[in-house]
Design an enzyme around this catalytic site. Structure first.
Site, PDB file in Angstrom:
ATOM      1  N   ASN A  38      16.572  41.912  17.852  1.00 63.53           N
ATOM      2  CA  ASN A  38      15.478  42.989  17.668  1.00 63.53           C
ATOM      3  C   ASN A  38      14.900  43.258  16.249  1.00 63.53           C
ATOM      4  O   ASN A  38      13.564  43.703  16.169  1.00 63.53           O
ATOM      5  CB  ASN A  38      16.265  44.417  18.126  1.00 63.53           C
ATOM      6  CG  ASN A  38      17.509  44.436  17.653  1.00 63.53           C
ATOM      7  OD1 ASN A  38      18.448  43.693  17.833  1.00 63.53           O
ATOM      8  ND2 ASN A  38      17.623  45.574  16.668  1.00 63.53           N
ATOM      9  N   SER A  52      15.895  48.426  28.857  1.00 64.70           N
ATOM     10  CA  SER A  52      15.732  50.021  28.476  1.00 64.70           C
ATOM     11  C   SER A  52      14.217  50.197  28.629  1.00 64.70           C
ATOM     12  O   SER A  52      13.296  49.492  27.913  1.00 64.70           O
ATOM     13  CB  SER A  52      15.978  50.133  26.967  1.00 64.70           C
ATOM     14  OG  SER A  52      15.584  51.447  26.393  1.00 64.70           O
ATOM     15  N   ALA A  53      13.754  51.033  29.404  1.00 63.09           N
ATOM     16  CA  ALA A  53      12.206  51.188  29.724  1.00 63.09           C
ATOM     17  C   ALA A  53      11.442  51.766  28.342  1.00 63.09           C
ATOM     18  O   ALA A  53      10.344  50.990  28.370  1.00 63.09           O
ATOM     19  CB  ALA A  53      12.272  52.462  30.523  1.00 63.09           C
ATOM     20  N   HIS A  54      11.796  52.244  27.419  1.00 58.37           N
ATOM     21  CA  HIS A  54      11.218  52.460  26.376  1.00 58.37           C
ATOM     22  C   HIS A  54      10.781  51.392  25.302  1.00 58.37           C
ATOM     23  O   HIS A  54       9.903  51.461  24.791  1.00 58.37           O
ATOM     24  CB  HIS A  54      11.631  53.739  25.516  1.00 58.37           C
ATOM     25  CG  HIS A  54      12.729  53.395  24.673  1.00 58.37           C
ATOM     26  ND1 HIS A  54      12.582  53.290  23.282  1.00 58.37           N
ATOM     27  CD2 HIS A  54      14.025  53.059  24.839  1.00 58.37           C
ATOM     28  CE1 HIS A  54      13.782  52.884  22.712  1.00 58.37           C
ATOM     29  NE2 HIS A  54      14.829  52.564  23.785  1.00 58.37           N
ATOM     30  N   CYS A 111      16.656  51.485  14.990  1.00 56.17           N
ATOM     31  CA  CYS A 111      16.984  51.914  16.670  1.00 56.17           C
ATOM     32  C   CYS A 111      17.979  53.531  16.482  1.00 56.17           C
ATOM     33  O   CYS A 111      17.603  54.326  17.171  1.00 56.17           O
ATOM     34  CB  CYS A 111      18.151  51.293  17.119  1.00 56.17           C
ATOM     35  SG  CYS A 111      16.962  49.777  17.887  1.00 56.17           S
ATOM     36  N   GLN A 139      15.217  43.558  24.539  1.00 61.16           N
ATOM     37  CA  GLN A 139      13.911  43.376  23.727  1.00 61.16           C
ATOM     38  C   GLN A 139      13.054  42.296  24.547  1.00 61.16           C
ATOM     39  O   GLN A 139      12.024  42.266  24.158  1.00 61.16           O
ATOM     40  CB  GLN A 139      14.229  42.646  22.173  1.00 61.16           C
ATOM     41  CG  GLN A 139      14.628  43.747  21.552  1.00 61.16           C
ATOM     42  CD  GLN A 139      13.399  44.712  21.067  1.00 61.16           C
ATOM     43  OE1 GLN A 139      12.290  44.568  21.243  1.00 61.16           O
ATOM     44  NE2 GLN A 139      14.119  45.753  20.369  1.00 61.16           N
TER      45      GLN A 139
HETATM   46  N1  PLP Z   1      19.940  46.074  22.528  1.00 61.16           N
HETATM   47  C1  PLP Z   1      18.646  45.976  21.741  1.00 61.16           C
HETATM   48  C2  PLP Z   1      18.467  44.406  21.328  1.00 61.16           C
HETATM   49  C3  PLP Z   1      17.923  46.852  21.332  1.00 61.16           C
HETATM   50  O1  PLP Z   1      16.941  46.652  20.350  1.00 61.16           O
HETATM   51  C4  PLP Z   1      18.170  48.277  21.536  1.00 61.16           C
HETATM   52  C5  PLP Z   1      17.277  49.292  20.982  1.00 61.16           C
HETATM   53  O2  PLP Z   1      16.422  48.953  19.988  1.00 61.16           O
HETATM   54  C6  PLP Z   1      19.323  48.650  22.301  1.00 61.16           C
HETATM   55  C7  PLP Z   1      20.053  47.589  22.895  1.00 61.16           C
HETATM   56  C8  PLP Z   1      19.544  49.724  22.753  1.00 61.16           C
HETATM   57  O3  PLP Z   1      18.786  50.325  23.788  1.00 61.16           O
HETATM   58  P1  PLP Z   1      18.424  51.941  24.082  1.00 61.16           P
HETATM   59  O4  PLP Z   1      17.704  52.504  23.068  1.00 61.16           O
HETATM   60  O5  PLP Z   1      18.010  51.978  25.369  1.00 61.16           O
HETATM   61  O6  PLP Z   1      20.141  52.406  24.111  1.00 61.16           O
END
Ligand code: PLP
Length: 375
Positions: free
Chosen positions: A150, A198-200, A326, A178
């Site tokens: 990410n 993750s939908a967003h 994040c 990602q």
């Molecule tokens: N894994 C990766 C590689 C991410 O980039 C993110 C969030 O940026 C997540 C997991 C976590 O996802 P969530 O925001 O849906 O909890």
């Protein structure tokens, strides 16, 4: 002031078509999807339609998809569940996974009889396959390797890594947060055990995601209190978000080629402009190999001007992120950068695109960077 958004790896804007189906769902469903009457059945039918859409896109069975609150919950569920039910005694992961993997693994290390080993990654952030071969043991093992990083965008060859450890005693998890919605994937062909989304991250709503659990694995739920999601995730389902997530994913797959083409061209344009205007700029990750087309990690020499670069750009109306944005807006030491460039004092920012970004926005970004770093 006009604000420009270049932080799409943290979260993408929701698409209007997604909002439309969500608003419609919010208006239509009065019932609880667990209720057996007409109003409940209506909501349930839409949840199951969404599951079918998602399962189809990854070539898996509908029974292998479970809705969660997002990527973090999905990762935690698989790691704790695998240790509890699959007899995992050894976890092999990379030091540059998202904290939802690293912290869940550390918890198992602290509380269960589990050994943890970390893979070597090269300077681009790609896992070295030989280090995976070196670390495999005869213990029941969970290997957890992210599909794309990410912060720097480097993509790992998950099918190849999986093929290196295709023993019955090795379970394979990939954090695909990602890449879902941005790359086509066939999880059955990959022969992995767990994946997450993750939908967003793909133009859907925040706070909803899903986990793929290969049907050969029976693991216990993380959240207790009801029989929803076939006893895998208690709590009344977020119907509108589930429906919106499926719509977003369908649209991403329909638009994938054109999105990739447009965003890749924008990213190349920015790389050229930065290289032309900043003699000392460097790019992290892998510009010539497999990489997230949405992410560009840029390093500027350290100094007073670059010290607060994310904040300085914010003051100029441009949103980017530092290491990873994040969990908070706070600037923390990035575990990824500490691993791939331990003694490098440069300031690194992550610029991440969506298909609605324009060349004019890129021009403005470069102008503002010149203003901050060169004037
Ligand atoms: N894994 C990766 C590689 C991410 O980039 C993110 C969030 O940026 C997540 C997991 C976590 O996802 P969530 O925001 O849906 O909890």
């Amino acid at each position: 002031m006009r604000h420009i958004y270049f932080d799409n790896a943290a979260s993408t804007p929701i698409w209007p078509e997604v909002l439309e189906v969500m608003c419609d769902a919010l208006k239509r469903y009065q019932g609880n999807p667990s209720s057996i009457h007409y109003h409940g059945r209506q909501a349930r039918a839409d949840i199951e339609r969404a599951r079918k859409v998602i399962a189809h896109l990854f070539n898996v069975s509908v029974g292998e998809i479970f809705f969660t609150s997002g990527g973090t919950e999905a990762a935690n569920l698989c790691i704790s569940g695998a240790v509890k039910n699959l007899g995992i005694k050894h976890i092999i992961t990379s030091p540059i996974e998202h904290p939802c993997i690293l912290q869940a693994v550390q918890r198992q290390q602290a509380s269960a009889d589990v050994e943890v080993s970390y893979l070597d990654v090269d300077v681009t952030g790609r896992v070295r396959p030989d280090s995976l071969l070196d670390l495999l043991s005869d213990k029941n093992t969970l290997v957890s390797i992210m599909h794309a990083n990410n912060e720097i965008g480097t993509v790992n060859d998950i099918p190849n890594l999986r093929s290196l450890c295709a023993s019955d005693a090795v379970y394979f998890q990939s954090d695909t947060v990602q890449t879902v919605g941005h790359f086509p994937m066939d999880w059955t062909a990959w022969d992995i055990d767990f994946a997450s989304a993750s939908a967003h991250k793909f133009h859907g709503p925040k706070g909803i995601g899903f986990v793929y659990i290969n049907q050969r694995n029976k693991i216990p739920p993380l959240i207790l209190g009801g029989s929803q999601e076939r006893n895998m995730r208690a709590g009344t389902e977020n119907v509108a978000s589930i429906v919106g997530m499926a719509k977003a994913l369908e649209l991403c797959h329909q638009r994938m080629d054109s999105m990739k083409d447009k965003v890749q061209r924008l990213k190349s344009y920015l790389i050229h402009k930065l290289s032309d205007n900043f003699a000392d700029v460097r790019f992290r990750g892998d510009l010539s190999g497999p990489s997230l087309y949405t992410v560009l990690s840029v390093a500027f020499p350290s100094g007073n001007r670059s010290a607060m670069l994310v904040q300085s750009l914010d003051i100029e109306g441009i949103s980017v992120s530092g290491g990873s944005a994040c969990s908070s807006g706070a600037q923390k030491q990035s575990q990824v950068l500490a691993t791939i460039a331990p003694d490098d004092p440069s300031t690194t920012i992550r610029i991440s695109f969506n298909p609605q970004n324009t060349r004019e926005e890129v021009d403005t970004l470069v102008e503002k960077l010149q203003l901050i770093l060169q004037n």
